[in-house]
Design a protein around this motif. Structure first.
Motif, short mmCIF file in Angstrom:
data_model
loop_
_atom_site.label_atom_id
_atom_site.label_comp_id
_atom_site.label_asym_id
_atom_site.label_seq_id
_atom_site.Cartn_x
_atom_site.Cartn_y
_atom_site.Cartn_z
N GLU A 186 35.43 -2.10 -0.67
CA GLU A 186 34.13 -1.45 -0.49
C GLU A 186 33.06 -2.41 -0.96
OE1 GLU A 186 32.77 3.09 -0.84
OE2 GLU A 186 33.21 2.19 -2.79
N THR B 71 36.17 11.76 -1.03
CA THR B 71 36.23 10.29 -0.94
C THR B 71 37.44 9.72 -0.18
OG1 THR B 71 37.42 10.09 -3.05
CG2 THR B 71 35.01 10.09 -3.14
N GLN C 68 38.32 10.53 5.41
CA GLN C 68 37.45 9.35 5.46
C GLN C 68 38.25 8.05 5.39
OE1 GLN C 68 34.52 9.26 2.35
NE2 GLN C 68 33.54 7.42 3.11
N ARG C 69 39.15 7.94 4.42
CA ARG C 69 39.93 6.70 4.25
C ARG C 69 41.38 6.87 4.70
NH1 ARG C 69 37.02 3.00 1.67
NH2 ARG C 69 35.24 3.66 0.41
N MET D 32 32.11 13.38 10.49
CA MET D 32 31.07 12.34 10.45
C MET D 32 29.80 12.85 9.77
SD MET D 32 31.49 10.50 14.17
CE MET D 32 31.71 11.96 15.18
N HIS E 136 30.89 13.24 5.84
CA HIS E 136 31.12 12.02 5.07
C HIS E 136 30.00 11.00 5.20
CE1 HIS E 136 35.12 12.92 3.60
NE2 HIS E 136 35.54 13.23 4.82
N TYR E 137 29.35 10.89 6.37
CA TYR E 137 28.37 9.84 6.60
C TYR E 137 26.94 10.34 6.77
CZ TYR E 137 32.44 6.82 7.37
OH TYR E 137 33.60 6.11 7.21
N ASN E 138 26.75 11.65 6.67
CA ASN E 138 25.41 12.25 6.81
C ASN E 138 24.74 11.88 8.13
OD1 ASN E 138 25.43 13.51 4.23
ND2 ASN E 138 24.99 11.53 3.29
N TYR E 139 25.53 11.77 9.19
CA TYR E 139 24.96 11.53 10.51
C TYR E 139 24.11 12.73 10.91
CZ TYR E 139 28.03 7.57 11.76
OH TYR E 139 28.67 6.37 11.85
N LYS F 185 28.55 9.54 18.94
CA LYS F 185 29.79 8.93 18.42
C LYS F 185 31.01 9.74 18.86
CE LYS F 185 32.19 6.40 15.37
NZ LYS F 185 32.30 5.01 15.09
N CYS G 101 36.13 8.82 11.15
CA CYS G 101 35.54 8.14 9.99
C CYS G 101 36.16 6.77 9.74
CB CYS G 101 35.67 9.02 8.75
SG CYS G 101 34.67 10.51 8.82
N GLU G 102 36.83 6.24 10.76
CA GLU G 102 37.43 4.91 10.71
C GLU G 102 38.29 4.71 9.46
OE1 GLU G 102 34.57 1.85 11.48
OE2 GLU G 102 33.88 2.80 13.32
#
Length: 356
Positions: free
Chosen positions: A76, A96, A100-101, A127, A130-133, A141, A181-182
């Protein structure tokens, strides 16, 4: 040097049940490297899914973690980090790690998709969380992801509900959600069992393509050795909560050493088999409610030695990455060759793979 992304050490998990304590996972050790595929193989109840649920932090409330660690390593902001997933709370895992991971594709897409939510909302959800899109970014996306997993008219499908899609399309949606979330690690729990054979091949190919494209690590949970042969770099064979054989795909597939692995390979359907009946491993797996004395596979093993009923075998070194938990590997044991029918089948598999 290969990058180790997941290191499982001495993992032992039990469950409280009305029948007593069930020892589901008994001291397993595994490594997963960046970009590689690990397949965990075994019969139902062998501890495969419990192991991956522990990685995801979704064990049921009656689970008891006896000992062990699951160390996840990631980068990270160009810095390396390592965390023992078993020390994180459910909230920390949710915020976390999970989704996400480390993401998971389950066996039946109908049980992992919400029937009351549109496909679009379900793909966008992680998305946004976790990413606040914002909704526009998440929508674009999501459409891109659905197209990537092979869904035609993706923008139109965003408004559909799970029951309006075929089984293969639903599983593609689940894969899109898992990839949203890749993640570094994708866990596939029997991802093709509910699908017909032609769709199975396409889903496996899709996961492999995405793995190469994104350099992610994949864990397959399966009982289908045909799937393993197509996708795995490394194989771990589980029986009664313990790993009985593990190694690189070529080591385990083309030079199996454990009688249980012999049985699994013999039980695979083969168009050229001369037998009128499919081979089946005799007996049934032992109950892990009671303490297991000796080798858990001994009562079903026609090659069992006297010591198998008294002392559990260690993991013997069979060369390279190959490790095998059977007393037949001890230098004092009688030399037992694999069944002739299996050696013939392996020779044929090697020829088909261009190895001879």
């Amino acid at each position: 040097m290969k990058e180790n992304v997941l290191k499982i050490r001495d993992l032992s998990i039990s469950f409280k049940t009305d029948s007593g304590i069930v020892n589901a996972v008994r001291g397993i050790r595994l490594d997963l490297f960046r970009g590689e595929t690990l397949a965990i193989v075994g019969e139902s109840g062998s501890g495969k899914s419990v192991t991956t649920k522990a990685i995801m932090g979704i064990l049921s409330s009656n689970a008891i973690l006896n000992e062990g660690s699951i160390v996840y390593s990631y980068k990270e902001n160009e810095l390396s980090h390592s965390v023992d997933l078993l020390t994180l709370s459910s909230k920390e895992m949710s915020q976390t790690i999970r989704g996400q991971r480390i993401a998971m594709v389950f066996q039946d897409p109908m049980t992992s998709l919400n029937p009351t939510m549109s496909i679009g909302k379900q793909v966008m959800e992680a998305m946004i969380y976790h990413y606040n899109y914002n909704k526009k970014e998440a929508f674009e996306k999501a459409v891109e992801l659905l197209e990537r997993v092979g869904i035609v008219d993706a923008e139109k499908r965003m408004k559909h509900y799970p029951h309006q899609l075929s089984g293969g399309m639903r599983q593609r949606v689940v894969i899109a959600i898992a990839l949203s979330c890749e993640p570094d690690i994708l866990i596939c729990d029997e991802p093709t069992t509910a699908l017909d054979v032609t769709i199975q091949a396409k889903i496996l190919e899709l996961i492999k393509d995405i793995q190469v494209e994104r350099n992610i690590s994949v864990i397959y949970i399966t009982h289908d050795l045909g799937v393993v042969a197509k996708v795995a770099d490394y194989v771990a064979v589980m029986y009664a909560g313990r790993i009985v054989e593990k190694g690189l795909i070529n080591e385990v597939f083309y030079n199996p050493k454990h009688p249980y692995t012999w049985g699994l390979l013999l039980a695979m359907p083969d168009l050229d088999t001369t037998s009128e009946m499919l081979y089946a491993i005799p007996g049934t797996p032992p109950s892990t409610t009671q303490g297991i004395v000796g080798d858990a596979f001994a009562p079903r093993n026609r090659y069992a030695l006297n010591i198998d009923f008294r002392i559990e075998p260690p993991l013997f070194d069979a060369g390279g990455s190959h490790r095998v938990a059977t007393w037949l590997m001890d230098e004092r044991a009688p030399k037992i060759e694999m069944p002739k029918e299996l050696s013939q089948r392996i020779d044929k598999m090697k020829k088909e793979a261009g190895l001879v």
